[in-house]
Motif scaffolding. Structure first.
Motif, PDB file in Angstrom:
ATOM      1  N   ILE A 155       0.838  -1.215   0.000  1.00  0.00           N
ATOM      2  CA  ILE A 155       0.000   0.000   0.000  1.00  0.00           C
ATOM      3  C   ILE A 155       0.868   1.259   0.000  1.00  0.00           C
ATOM      4  N   GLY A 156       1.912   1.247   0.793  1.00  0.00           N
ATOM      5  CA  GLY A 156       2.798   2.418   0.867  1.00  0.00           C
ATOM      6  C   GLY A 156       3.391   2.757  -0.484  1.00  0.00           C
ATOM      7  N   VAL A 157       3.872   1.724  -1.167  1.00  0.00           N
ATOM      8  CA  VAL A 157       4.464   1.945  -2.493  1.00  0.00           C
ATOM      9  C   VAL A 157       3.388   2.406  -3.475  1.00  0.00           C
ATOM     10  N   GLY A 158       2.220   1.791  -3.415  1.00  0.00           N
ATOM     11  CA  GLY A 158       1.133   2.141  -4.337  1.00  0.00           C
ATOM     12  C   GLY A 158       0.744   3.602  -4.210  1.00  0.00           C
ATOM     13  N   ILE A 159       0.610   4.056  -2.990  1.00  0.00           N
ATOM     14  CA  ILE A 159       0.196   5.458  -2.794  1.00  0.00           C
ATOM     15  C   ILE A 159       1.335   6.415  -3.151  1.00  0.00           C
ATOM     16  N   ALA A 160       2.543   6.029  -2.846  1.00  0.00           N
ATOM     17  CA  ALA A 160       3.693   6.887  -3.215  1.00  0.00           C
ATOM     18  C   ALA A 160       3.779   7.038  -4.731  1.00  0.00           C
ATOM     19  N   ARG A 161       3.608   5.920  -5.442  1.00  0.00           N
ATOM     20  CA  ARG A 161       3.685   5.984  -6.912  1.00  0.00           C
ATOM     21  C   ARG A 161       2.557   6.826  -7.480  1.00  0.00           C
ATOM     22  N   ALA A 162       1.372   6.676  -6.881  1.00  0.00           N
ATOM     23  CA  ALA A 162       0.223   7.452  -7.368  1.00  0.00           C
ATOM     24  C   ALA A 162       0.475   8.944  -7.161  1.00  0.00           C
ATOM     25  N   ILE A 163       1.023   9.309  -6.013  1.00  0.00           N
ATOM     26  CA  ILE A 163       1.279  10.731  -5.737  1.00  0.00           C
ATOM     27  C   ILE A 163       2.314  11.279  -6.718  1.00  0.00           C
ATOM     28  N   ARG A 164       3.408  10.554  -6.874  1.00  0.00           N
ATOM     29  CA  ARG A 164       4.448  11.038  -7.799  1.00  0.00           C
ATOM     30  C   ARG A 164       3.905  11.188  -9.223  1.00  0.00           C
ATOM     31  N   ALA A 165       3.143  10.189  -9.651  1.00  0.00           N
ATOM     32  CA  ALA A 165       2.625  10.245 -11.027  1.00  0.00           C
ATOM     33  C   ALA A 165       1.684  11.435 -11.192  1.00  0.00           C
ATOM     34  N   ALA A 166       0.897  11.734 -10.169  1.00  0.00           N
ATOM     35  CA  ALA A 166      -0.094  12.814 -10.298  1.00  0.00           C
ATOM     36  C   ALA A 166       0.558  14.191 -10.378  1.00  0.00           C
ATOM     37  N   VAL A 167       1.585  14.436  -9.594  1.00  0.00           N
ATOM     38  CA  VAL A 167       2.092  15.816  -9.491  1.00  0.00           C
ATOM     39  C   VAL A 167       3.408  16.085 -10.214  1.00  0.00           C
ATOM     40  N   SER A 168       4.172  15.051 -10.568  1.00  0.00           N
ATOM     41  CA  SER A 168       5.473  15.322 -11.173  1.00  0.00           C
ATOM     42  C   SER A 168       5.311  15.605 -12.663  1.00  0.00           C
ATOM     43  N   GLY A 169       6.299  16.278 -13.243  1.00  0.00           N
ATOM     44  CA  GLY A 169       6.231  16.583 -14.675  1.00  0.00           C
ATOM     45  C   GLY A 169       4.931  17.298 -14.983  1.00  0.00           C
ATOM     46  N   ARG A 170       4.287  16.896 -16.098  1.00  0.00           N
ATOM     47  CA  ARG A 170       2.969  17.467 -16.377  1.00  0.00           C
ATOM     48  C   ARG A 170       1.956  16.754 -15.483  1.00  0.00           C
ATOM     49  N   PRO A 171       1.287  17.491 -14.604  1.00  0.00           N
ATOM     50  CA  PRO A 171       0.365  16.820 -13.669  1.00  0.00           C
ATOM     51  C   PRO A 171      -0.811  16.173 -14.402  1.00  0.00           C
ATOM     52  N   GLY A 172      -1.480  15.257 -13.729  1.00  0.00           N
ATOM     53  CA  GLY A 172      -2.615  14.607 -14.371  1.00  0.00           C
ATOM     54  C   GLY A 172      -3.339  13.675 -13.419  1.00  0.00           C
ATOM     55  N   GLY A 173      -4.274  12.925 -13.980  1.00  0.00           N
ATOM     56  CA  GLY A 173      -5.089  12.016 -13.185  1.00  0.00           C
ATOM     57  C   GLY A 173      -4.442  10.649 -13.075  1.00  0.00           C
ATOM     58  N   VAL A 174      -4.549  10.051 -11.892  1.00  0.00           N
ATOM     59  CA  VAL A 174      -3.993   8.719 -11.646  1.00  0.00           C
ATOM     60  C   VAL A 174      -5.093   7.846 -11.064  1.00  0.00           C
ATOM     61  N   TYR A 175      -5.140   6.611 -11.513  1.00  0.00           N
ATOM     62  CA  TYR A 175      -6.115   5.672 -10.961  1.00  0.00           C
ATOM     63  C   TYR A 175      -5.422   4.687 -10.029  1.00  0.00           C
ATOM     64  N   LEU A 176      -6.004   4.467  -8.879  1.00  0.00           N
ATOM     65  CA  LEU A 176      -5.465   3.498  -7.918  1.00  0.00           C
ATOM     66  C   LEU A 176      -6.572   2.505  -7.563  1.00  0.00           C
ATOM     67  N   ASP A 177      -6.338   1.252  -7.928  1.00  0.00           N
ATOM     68  CA  ASP A 177      -7.338   0.192  -7.754  1.00  0.00           C
ATOM     69  C   ASP A 177      -7.062  -0.570  -6.449  1.00  0.00           C
ATOM     70  N   LEU A 178      -8.041  -0.573  -5.562  1.00  0.00           N
ATOM     71  CA  LEU A 178      -7.866  -1.270  -4.285  1.00  0.00           C
ATOM     72  C   LEU A 178      -8.955  -2.331  -4.134  1.00  0.00           C
ATOM     73  N   PRO A 179      -8.618  -3.593  -4.410  1.00  0.00           N
ATOM     74  CA  PRO A 179      -9.627  -4.656  -4.303  1.00  0.00           C
ATOM     75  C   PRO A 179     -10.130  -4.813  -2.864  1.00  0.00           C
ATOM     76  N   ALA A 180     -11.385  -5.201  -2.739  1.00  0.00           N
ATOM     77  CA  ALA A 180     -12.040  -5.294  -1.430  1.00  0.00           C
ATOM     78  C   ALA A 180     -11.217  -6.086  -0.421  1.00  0.00           C
ATOM     79  N   ARG A 181     -10.642  -7.163  -0.900  1.00  0.00           N
ATOM     80  CA  ARG A 181      -9.933  -8.067   0.000  1.00  0.00           C
ATOM     81  C   ARG A 181      -8.717  -7.423   0.676  1.00  0.00           C
ATOM     82  N   LEU A 182      -8.172  -6.388   0.030  1.00  0.00           N
ATOM     83  CA  LEU A 182      -6.983  -5.726   0.558  1.00  0.00           C
ATOM     84  C   LEU A 182      -7.236  -5.109   1.935  1.00  0.00           C
ATOM     85  N   PHE A 183      -8.450  -4.586   2.111  1.00  0.00           N
ATOM     86  CA  PHE A 183      -8.697  -3.746   3.282  1.00  0.00           C
ATOM     87  C   PHE A 183      -8.609  -4.507   4.606  1.00  0.00           C
ATOM     88  N   SER A 184      -8.995  -5.792   4.586  1.00  0.00           N
ATOM     89  CA  SER A 184      -8.958  -6.525   5.853  1.00  0.00           C
ATOM     90  C   SER A 184      -7.683  -7.344   6.031  1.00  0.00           C
TER      91      SER A 184
END
Ligand SMILES: Cc1ncc(C[n+]2csc(CCOP(=O)(O)OP(=O)(O)O)c2C)c(N)n1
Ligand SMILES: [Mg+2]
Length: 584
Positions: A155-184
């Motif tokens: 999760i830590g890596v996933g969110i870090a990558r999403a943040i970097r992709a969204a704001v670095s260079g030309r900013p843009g939209g990033v999708y982060l898929d979190l399957p239900a099973r991950l949460f528990s």
């Protein structure tokens, strides 16, 4: 004897080890990266995530439709340079958020759409799960980057990558898929905490190469009729003082694109807004600052720019400042591309200009000023009229005064005529105060943008909405009331799309596709949720209602009755409508 002593030793040991899970790791990762607000809509599998995020101190703004939450996240990203977070349920909720994600990417707004998703094994074998959909595959071509996290420790890596992709260079939209099973999924709190990443320098500065700075300055120096075009990228950059310095020290007339209005006050002597149709064809060197040569600038060619035919290149030289090296030459030749972040590029130009910079020939600046003064005087005459019923001009003359008195207020704007007239009539005085339909001309951003602007800035928000435009997100007036936000919505009610006129040629009972219920009272919608509703048929009534809304900060919706014949087809872009060639 204590109860622990009665348990087998292994269970007693486990009890003393603190555990965490996917829910908490997502929240901790966001908080670690200074994300303090989530825009979303609850449901399986993310309902508890919204509750726990709130319990952990994140502000969770809950919407009535995911597209509005997504638009809120996108504009929060534009205003703060931090990725705006939109949280949705799987398949339909995800799809509802996707339009906003794609619009964010088109407009270079940093946002992350986080959607819960269904059981991977069932989705992949297409065995019919609840809200089954291969969301990652669908999102991928529509945004800047897309990731999925399958294990809690990632999760830590996933969110870090999403943040970097969204704001670095030309900013843009990033999708982060979190399957239900991950949460528990669980892991020890200690290992969980070690797995998180606080992103260091998420949007690194990108310095332009010295020789490209020199090339740009050389070109600018030789110009006889130079022009600067400021785009929304320049507004996003938050390099306001340097951009103002660049314009003022060069003495070059500038043209702000819609969301760059206010970077310098629209009343600035070097603003060429009121002489747009003169400066575009006449300029010999044009410096684009965070502005792309897309349809909004006629792709840099054709008659708008002084070309002979509709697609011809004119005899012009372009300097283009952009963070993306691939932007140059996308439509016409760019003589001097300057690649880097806008702030670094502008400060490099300022440093390279030295102290002996010659201002442009006075014939040019005088000619621009003359055209501009003439057009402003003509506009003043129109604005002074007080026709009955009220039209766009007389209503916007009021909005213009209200913004002049409260230049810190944020103006959200959508519609066709309601958009085009507002853009040209209402002067902006401060950066990032005008938020609108952007690159796509998309309807539906109104309430999402208004809510986010109020939430992240705490400033009063005025939304000037065509009645059609408002309909796309109108239900969010409940959200505005629920969070008691200082939003004043003004619906420019002309009974329809472009105009309230038009007759069904068959003589049948259906009205034409562009006409709505006549004399509708949008103000009642706000009253239904405890806000203030006002029906305003005159400029005086409109002024009073707007002043009261700004002074009280209460959610307000003003139904501004506009002459149903006053608008034109598609506002200012009628020429983009294809024409029928049928002869039957
Ligand atoms: C998502 C989306 N759907 C449809 C359109 C086409 N469109 C452009 S402007 C507009 C509405 C114009 O009417 P209104 O908001 O009432 O403004 P008016 O010109 O009447 O002032 C529509 C439907 C669009 N731009 N975006
Ligand atoms: Mg309308």
């Amino acid at each position: 004897m204590s109860s622990a002593a009665a348990m087998p030793a292994t269970i007693a040991a486990a009890e003393t080890v603190k555990m965490t899970d996917g829910f908490h790791l997502v929240i901790d990762a966001l908080k670690l990266n200074d994300i303090d607000t989530i825009f979303g809509l609850p449901g399986i599998p993310i309902t508890d995530l919204t509750r726990m995020a709130q319990a952990e101190g994140i502000r969770v703004i809950s919407f009535r439709h995911e597209q509005n939450a997504g638009n809120a996240a996108a504009i929060a990203g534009f205003l703060t340079q931090k990725p705006g977070i939109c949280l949705t349920v799987s398949a339909p909720g995800f799809l509802n958020g996707l339009t906003a994600l794609t619009n964010a990417t088109t407009n270079c707004f940093p946002m992350i759409l986080i959607s819960g998703s269904s059981e991977r094994e069932i989705v992949d074998l297409q065995q019919g799960d609840y809200e089954e959909m291969d969301q990652l595959a669908i999102a991928k071509p529509l945004c800047k980057a897309a990731f999925r996290v399958l294990h809690a420790e990632d999760i830590g890596v996933g969110i870090a990558r999403a943040i970097r992709a969204a704001v670095s260079g030309r900013p843009g939209g990033v999708y982060l898929d979190l399957p239900a099973r991950l949460f528990s999924q669980t892991m020890t709190a200690e290992a969980g905490s070690r797995s998180l990443i606080k992103v260091v320098d998420p949007a690194p500065r990108q310095l332009p190469a010295p020789d490209s700075v020199q090339r740009a300055l050389n070109l600018l120096k030789c110009a006889k009729r130079p022009l600067i075009v400021l785009g929304k990228g320049a507004a996003y950059a938050q390099a306001d003082a340097d951009i103002r310095d660049l314009v003022e020290r060069t003495g070059i007339p500038y043209l702000p694109m819609s969301m760059a209005k206010g970077l310098l006050p629209d009343t600035h002597e070097l603003s060429a807004s009121a002489a747009r149709s003169y400066v575009l064809p006449e300029a010999d060197v044009v410096m684009l600052v965070g502005a792309r040569l897309n349809w909004l600038l006629s792709q840099g060619k054709g008659k708008t720019w002084g070309g002979k035919g509709p697609k011809d290149w004119a005899d012009k030289k372009f300097i283009q400042i952009d963070i993306s090296p691939q932007e140059a030459d996308s439509n016409v030749r760019i003589e001097a591309p300057l690649v880097g972040d806008i702030g670094s590029c502008v400060s490099a130009l300022l440093a390279g200009m030295g102290s002996k910079w010659a201002r442009p020939p006075v014939e040019w600046t005088r000619a621009v000023a003359e055209r501009k003064d003439k057009n402003i005087a003509k506009m003043a005459e129109t604005l002074a009229r007080n026709p009955s019923p009220m039209n766009y001009h007389s209503a916007l003359a009021v909005v213009r005064e209200v913004i002049k008195a409260r230049p810190d207020a944020i103006l959200v704007n959508e519609g066709a005529n309601a958009l085009d007239f507002t853009r040209s009539i209402v002067d902006m005085y401060q950066p990032r105060k005008r938020l609108d339909v952007g690159t796509w001309g998309i309807m539906g951003i109104g309430m999402g943008f208004s809510i986010a602007a109020a939430v992240v800035t705490g400033k009063p928000v005025i939304a000037i909405e065509g009645d059609s435009a408002f309909g796309f997100s109108g239900m969010e007036v409940e959200t505005i009331c629920r969070y008691n936000l200082p939003v004043c919505v003004v619906v420019f009610n002309n009974n329809g799309v472009y105009a309230g006129t038009g007759v069904n040629p068959t003589g049948g009972p259906d009205v034409v596709p562009t006409v709505f219920v006549k004399g509708a009272r949008y103000d009642k919608l706000m009253e239904a949720f405890g806000g203030v509703g006002v029906n305003a048929a005159t400029p005086a009534e409109l002024r009073k209602a707007m002043d009261e809304a700004i002074a009280s900060g209460r959610p307000t919706l003003i139904n501004a009755v506009i002459d149903e014949t006053a608008g034109t087809e598609s506002g200012r872009i009628k020429s983009l409508n294809p024409q029928t060639n049928a002869t039957k």
